[in-house]
Write a protein that holds these residues in place. Structure first.
Motif, PDB file in Angstrom:
ATOM      1  N   CYS A  82      29.284   9.412  -5.078  1.00 29.52           N
ATOM      2  CA  CYS A  82      30.635   9.403  -5.622  1.00 29.52           C
ATOM      3  C   CYS A  82      30.686  10.252  -6.894  1.00 29.52           C
ATOM      4  N   PRO A  83      31.683  11.144  -7.012  1.00 28.16           N
ATOM      5  CA  PRO A  83      31.796  11.958  -8.220  1.00 28.16           C
ATOM      6  C   PRO A  83      32.216  11.134  -9.444  1.00 28.16           C
ATOM      7  N   GLY A  84      32.760   9.953  -9.201  1.00 27.40           N
ATOM      8  CA  GLY A  84      33.216   9.121 -10.314  1.00 27.40           C
ATOM      9  C   GLY A  84      32.134   8.234 -10.901  1.00 27.40           C
ATOM     10  N   CYS A  85      31.320   7.610 -10.033  1.00 27.50           N
ATOM     11  CA  CYS A  85      30.341   6.637 -10.541  1.00 27.50           C
ATOM     12  C   CYS A  85      28.919   6.861 -10.021  1.00 27.50           C
ATOM     13  N   GLY A  86      28.759   7.753  -9.050  1.00 32.10           N
ATOM     14  CA  GLY A  86      27.425   8.065  -8.561  1.00 32.10           C
ATOM     15  C   GLY A  86      26.927   7.193  -7.416  1.00 32.10           C
TER      16      GLY A  86
ATOM     17  N   GLU B 220      36.996   4.598   9.549  1.00 35.63           N
ATOM     18  CA  GLU B 220      37.674   5.305  10.626  1.00 35.63           C
ATOM     19  C   GLU B 220      38.679   6.325  10.094  1.00 35.63           C
ATOM     20  N   LYS B 221      39.293   6.034   8.933  1.00 33.34           N
ATOM     21  CA  LYS B 221      40.376   6.883   8.444  1.00 33.34           C
ATOM     22  C   LYS B 221      40.114   7.569   7.107  1.00 33.34           C
ATOM     23  N   ARG B 222      39.012   7.231   6.430  1.00 33.42           N
ATOM     24  CA  ARG B 222      38.810   7.841   5.123  1.00 33.42           C
ATOM     25  C   ARG B 222      37.349   7.772   4.682  1.00 33.42           C
TER      26      ARG B 222
ATOM     27  N   TYR C 224      38.441   7.550  -3.224  1.00 37.30           N
ATOM     28  CA  TYR C 224      38.501   7.713  -1.771  1.00 37.30           C
ATOM     29  C   TYR C 224      39.191   9.015  -1.431  1.00 37.30           C
ATOM     30  N   ILE C 225      38.942   9.509  -0.236  1.00 34.25           N
ATOM     31  CA  ILE C 225      39.599  10.719   0.277  1.00 34.25           C
ATOM     32  C   ILE C 225      40.198  10.368   1.627  1.00 34.25           C
TER      33      ILE C 225
END
Length: 83
Positions: A57-61, A68-70, A82-83
């Motif tokens: 994660c770019p925010g917390c590592g 299924e959707k993200r 999330y993306i």
């Protein structure tokens, strides 16, 4: 499902008029419910593979996971990436 409800209503009417045994009916209902639960345990709907990390994660590592959707951060510390 309607056939099941109709069948149960008929059997309950039989029990009410002493033409069928309530314990036998309840045993069959329990067997039916147990079967449904066991079948549901084997279903995989939108399953998430928590073993495979897709990076950090770019925010917390913490590891990034995929649903299924993200894609989302797996951190339990409140990161909402999330993306």
């Amino acid at each position: 499902m309607n056939n099941l409800v109709e069948m149960w209503e008929i059997q309950l009417d039989e029990i009410e008029h002493w033409r069928a045994d309530a314990k036998t009916f309840m045993r069959k209902v329990e067997q039916y419910a147990t079967g449904i639960v066991e079948e549901a345990k084997t279903l995989k709907v939108g399953a998430i593979d928590f073993e495979e990390s897709l990076g950090n994660c770019p925010g917390c590592g913490e590891p990034i996971r995929q649903s299924e959707k993200r894609y989302f951060c797996s951190s339990a510390s409140g990161c909402t990436f999330y993306i």
